[in-house]
Write a protein that holds these residues in place. Structure first.
Motif, short mmCIF file in Angstrom:
data_model
loop_
_atom_site.label_atom_id
_atom_site.label_comp_id
_atom_site.label_asym_id
_atom_site.label_seq_id
_atom_site.Cartn_x
_atom_site.Cartn_y
_atom_site.Cartn_z
N PRO A 60 0.83 -1.22 0.00
CA PRO A 60 0.00 0.00 0.00
C PRO A 60 0.86 1.26 0.00
O PRO A 60 1.76 1.40 0.81
CB PRO A 60 -0.80 -0.12 1.31
CG PRO A 60 -0.73 -1.53 1.70
CD PRO A 60 0.52 -2.10 1.13
N GLY A 61 0.59 2.14 -0.94
CA GLY A 61 1.29 3.41 -1.00
C GLY A 61 2.72 3.33 -1.50
O GLY A 61 3.45 4.33 -1.45
N LYS A 62 3.14 2.17 -2.00
CA LYS A 62 4.51 2.02 -2.46
C LYS A 62 4.54 1.54 -3.91
O LYS A 62 3.52 1.16 -4.47
CB LYS A 62 5.27 1.03 -1.57
CG LYS A 62 5.41 1.49 -0.13
CD LYS A 62 6.24 0.50 0.67
CE LYS A 62 6.40 0.96 2.11
NZ LYS A 62 7.22 0.01 2.91
N GLU A 63 5.73 1.56 -4.49
CA GLU A 63 5.89 1.10 -5.85
C GLU A 63 5.94 -0.42 -5.91
O GLU A 63 6.26 -1.10 -4.93
CB GLU A 63 7.15 1.70 -6.46
CG GLU A 63 7.10 3.21 -6.63
CD GLU A 63 8.30 3.75 -7.38
OE1 GLU A 63 8.31 4.96 -7.69
OE2 GLU A 63 9.23 2.97 -7.67
#
Length: 121
Positions: free
Chosen positions: A41-44
């Motif tokens: 979540p929220g990352k590449e």
């Protein structure tokens, strides 16, 4: 075109196990290798594991070595990711990918839709 469909995701407690599957269809004889990626979540998106289709040779990111195992069933055109000793930081959408161009590690031209894995603490 090659189609990839993942399954096996879900919710598991820390320390538990899950096995993901990725079924390939279409011109599967053109597949040189397959891989698993994940996007927390929220990352590449990040690489997890790779398998050479013909030899079964494998390669892993350091963070999953010793805990995850990638394998393939040649007859079923399916690649698996056995995930043991799961940690909350393994929470992510896991996607499989296939290379039909012999592009080498980290380069794939077909992707699945992904399956959610959530590890609770």
């Amino acid at each position: 075109q090659v189609q990839l469909v993942e399954s096996g995701g879900g919710l598991v407690q820390a320390g538990g196990s899950l096995r993901l599957a990725c079924a390939a269809s279409g011109p599967t004889a053109s597949i040189y290798s397959m891989a698993w990626f994940r996007q927390p979540p929220g990352k590449e998106r990040e690489f997890v594991a790779h398998i050479w289709w013909s030899t079964g040779g494998t390669y892993y990111v350091n963070s999953v070595k010793g805990r995850f195992t990638i394998s393939r069933d040649y007859a079923k055109n399916t690649v698996y990711l056995q995930m043991n000793s799961l940690k909350p930081e393994d929470t992510a959408v896991y996607s499989c990918a296939a290379d039909t161009r012999l592009s080498g590690l980290y380069h794939y031209n077909y992707w699945g839709q992904g399956t959610q894995v959530t590890v609770s603490s």
